[in-house]
Motif scaffolding. Structure first.
Motif, PDB file in Angstrom:
ATOM      1  N   MET A   1      -1.013   6.949   2.104  1.00 29.66           N
ATOM      2  CA  MET A   1       0.040   6.175   1.433  1.00 29.66           C
ATOM      3  C   MET A   1       0.058   6.531  -0.043  1.00 29.66           C
ATOM      4  O   MET A   1      -0.884   7.094  -0.568  1.00 29.66           O
ATOM      5  CB  MET A   1      -0.206   4.674   1.616  1.00 29.66           C
ATOM      6  N   ALA A   2       1.169   6.155  -0.718  1.00 33.70           N
ATOM      7  CA  ALA A   2       1.274   6.437  -2.142  1.00 33.70           C
ATOM      8  C   ALA A   2       0.162   5.748  -2.886  1.00 33.70           C
ATOM      9  O   ALA A   2      -0.352   4.724  -2.480  1.00 33.70           O
ATOM     10  CB  ALA A   2       2.635   5.962  -2.668  1.00 33.70           C
ATOM     11  N   GLY A   3      -0.216   6.305  -4.016  1.00 32.65           N
ATOM     12  CA  GLY A   3      -1.270   5.689  -4.817  1.00 32.65           C
ATOM     13  C   GLY A   3      -2.588   6.398  -4.674  1.00 32.65           C
ATOM     14  O   GLY A   3      -3.542   6.091  -5.364  1.00 32.65           O
ATOM     15  N   LYS A   4      -2.701   7.387  -3.747  1.00 41.19           N
ATOM     16  CA  LYS A   4      -3.937   8.135  -3.570  1.00 41.19           C
ATOM     17  C   LYS A   4      -4.074   9.153  -4.693  1.00 41.19           C
ATOM     18  O   LYS A   4      -3.135   9.444  -5.424  1.00 41.19           O
ATOM     19  CB  LYS A   4      -3.949   8.843  -2.209  1.00 41.19           C
ATOM     20  N   SER A   5      -5.257   9.743  -4.800  1.00 40.02           N
ATOM     21  CA  SER A   5      -5.533  10.700  -5.868  1.00 40.02           C
ATOM     22  C   SER A   5      -4.544  11.849  -5.839  1.00 40.02           C
ATOM     23  O   SER A   5      -4.258  12.442  -4.799  1.00 40.02           O
ATOM     24  CB  SER A   5      -6.972  11.229  -5.718  1.00 40.02           C
ATOM     25  N   SER A   7      -1.322  11.775  -6.347  1.00 43.79           N
ATOM     26  CA  SER A   7       0.036  11.420  -5.967  1.00 43.79           C
ATOM     27  C   SER A   7       0.615  10.432  -6.979  1.00 43.79           C
ATOM     28  O   SER A   7      -0.068   9.957  -7.874  1.00 43.79           O
ATOM     29  CB  SER A   7       0.054  10.804  -4.561  1.00 43.79           C
ATOM     30  N   LYS A   8       1.891  10.173  -6.817  1.00 49.69           N
ATOM     31  CA  LYS A   8       2.582   9.243  -7.712  1.00 49.69           C
ATOM     32  C   LYS A   8       1.976   7.851  -7.585  1.00 49.69           C
ATOM     33  O   LYS A   8       1.692   7.391  -6.477  1.00 49.69           O
ATOM     34  CB  LYS A   8       4.060   9.213  -7.341  1.00 49.69           C
ATOM     35  N   PRO A   9       1.763   7.140  -8.724  1.00 45.34           N
ATOM     36  CA  PRO A   9       1.197   5.779  -8.663  1.00 45.34           C
ATOM     37  C   PRO A   9       2.048   4.871  -7.776  1.00 45.34           C
ATOM     38  O   PRO A   9       3.275   4.967  -7.766  1.00 45.34           O
ATOM     39  CB  PRO A   9       1.228   5.323 -10.128  1.00 45.34           C
ATOM     40  N   PHE A  10       1.392   4.017  -7.049  1.00 49.18           N
ATOM     41  CA  PHE A  10       2.088   3.132  -6.113  1.00 49.18           C
ATOM     42  C   PHE A  10       2.858   2.066  -6.878  1.00 49.18           C
ATOM     43  O   PHE A  10       2.330   1.392  -7.757  1.00 49.18           O
ATOM     44  CB  PHE A  10       1.071   2.461  -5.183  1.00 49.18           C
ATOM     45  N   ASP A  11       4.127   1.899  -6.526  1.00 56.00           N
ATOM     46  CA  ASP A  11       4.991   0.877  -7.111  1.00 56.00           C
ATOM     47  C   ASP A  11       5.444  -0.045  -5.983  1.00 56.00           C
ATOM     48  O   ASP A  11       6.210   0.373  -5.106  1.00 56.00           O
ATOM     49  CB  ASP A  11       6.200   1.537  -7.779  1.00 56.00           C
ATOM     50  N   ASP A 112      -4.561  -1.159   1.524  1.00 56.70           N
ATOM     51  CA  ASP A 112      -4.734   0.070   0.748  1.00 56.70           C
ATOM     52  C   ASP A 112      -4.190   0.000  -0.675  1.00 56.70           C
ATOM     53  O   ASP A 112      -4.599   0.791  -1.532  1.00 56.70           O
ATOM     54  CB  ASP A 112      -4.047   1.246   1.455  1.00 56.70           C
ATOM     55  N   GLU A 113      -3.259  -0.911  -0.938  1.00 50.41           N
ATOM     56  CA  GLU A 113      -2.571  -0.923  -2.230  1.00 50.41           C
ATOM     57  C   GLU A 113      -2.769  -2.257  -2.958  1.00 50.41           C
ATOM     58  O   GLU A 113      -2.087  -3.242  -2.664  1.00 50.41           O
ATOM     59  CB  GLU A 113      -1.072  -0.651  -2.032  1.00 50.41           C
ATOM     60  N   PRO A 114      -3.711  -2.310  -3.926  1.00 51.20           N
ATOM     61  CA  PRO A 114      -3.996  -3.560  -4.650  1.00 51.20           C
ATOM     62  C   PRO A 114      -2.764  -4.166  -5.325  1.00 51.20           C
ATOM     63  O   PRO A 114      -2.610  -5.390  -5.345  1.00 51.20           O
ATOM     64  CB  PRO A 114      -5.038  -3.135  -5.684  1.00 51.20           C
ATOM     65  N   LYS A 115      -1.877  -3.327  -5.863  1.00 51.32           N
ATOM     66  CA  LYS A 115      -0.695  -3.862  -6.546  1.00 51.32           C
ATOM     67  C   LYS A 115       0.222  -4.589  -5.569  1.00 51.32           C
ATOM     68  O   LYS A 115       0.819  -5.617  -5.902  1.00 51.32           O
ATOM     69  CB  LYS A 115       0.067  -2.737  -7.254  1.00 51.32           C
ATOM     70  N   PHE A 116       0.338  -4.046  -4.367  1.00 43.46           N
ATOM     71  CA  PHE A 116       1.161  -4.710  -3.370  1.00 43.46           C
ATOM     72  C   PHE A 116       0.502  -6.007  -2.912  1.00 43.46           C
ATOM     73  O   PHE A 116       1.179  -7.022  -2.712  1.00 43.46           O
ATOM     74  CB  PHE A 116       1.398  -3.786  -2.171  1.00 43.46           C
ATOM     75  N   SER A 117      -0.818  -5.990  -2.772  1.00 38.17           N
ATOM     76  CA  SER A 117      -1.546  -7.200  -2.394  1.00 38.17           C
ATOM     77  C   SER A 117      -1.353  -8.296  -3.436  1.00 38.17           C
ATOM     78  O   SER A 117      -1.155  -9.470  -3.099  1.00 38.17           O
ATOM     79  CB  SER A 117      -3.038  -6.899  -2.233  1.00 38.17           C
TER      80      SER A 117
END
Length: 225
Positions: A1-5, A7-11, A112-117
């Protein structure tokens, strides 16, 4: 998923706004059913645009409007906590743009995505606070004051920026169901609020700040049951 090393930061807002694996985006027309009570629950929805009505049907066949959702809110998240079937029916109050996220995709994003959490947990905390406020409102306030509070919420009082007219138009029957009273009582209170200058009510409902003052400062114009 997005946000991995690399890759584009997860939004999280970008994640919710775009089609992807396990995600679809659909338009719903006014009065179109999104899902019905008793259907299999395997998807979480996010409101990008529009408003959604949530209705529960009792075993005796009585309907009750338990919520109106707007842009930025999730619904159907009960499937994440073990609900195999929908416990309510949801209907578009106006043209809506909704993101549907499969249960497995939602769980993976939360894991997997702290910002989404963070975004989802903030929504849950806000929703639970609203549920507590609604319960207190039902237990201790008159039907007139419950209507006043509901109108303020629907008009977005308390949010940043100026309040806006209530859109789409909400029927008196729906208002009555949401506060647990009759349509005739709602009609009486609406006419009273208009007479006192709390609202403008002519084809659309526009709430004035004077109604907020009446609720906050317990003015005697708002009676008790």
């Amino acid at each position: 998923m997005a946000g991995k090393s690399g890759s584009k930061p997860f939004d999280p807002k970008d994640f919710l706004a775009k089609v992807g694996a396990g995600k679809t985006i659909s338009k719903y027309q006014k009065d179109q059913t999104i899902f019905s009570q008793g259907e299999v629950a395997d998807t979480v929805f996010y409101v990008q645009k529009g408003r959604v009505k949530v209705v529960v049907l009792s075993d005796q066949g009585k309907e009750a409007v338990v919520g109106i959702l707007e842009a930025g809110q999730f619904f159907g998240e009960g499937c994440l906590s073990g609900h195999e079937l929908r416990i309510a029916t949801t209907t578009a109050l106006e043209e809506c743009l909704l993101t549907a996220i499969r249960k497995s995709t939602m769980i993976a994003a939360l894991h997997d995505e702290p910002k989404f959490s963070e975004l989802f947990v903030a929504y849950l905390l806000k929703r639970n606070s609203r549920i507590e406020e609604d319960l207190i409102d039902q237990l201790f306030n008159s039907s007139e004051k419950r209507l006043a509070r509901l109108l303020l919420l629907l008009a977005n009082f308390g949010k940043e920026g100026n309040p806006t007219p209530i859109k789409p138009q909400i029927s008196q029957e729906t208002l009555a169901e949401m506060i647990g009273t009759t349509r005739s009582r709602v009609s009486f209170f609406m006419n009273k609020f208009r007479r006192l200058g709390f609202i403008t009510y002519n084809g659309k409902i526009e709430v004035h700040r004077s109604l907020l003052n009446a609720v906050l400062y317990e003015k005697p114009t708002l009676e008790r049951d």
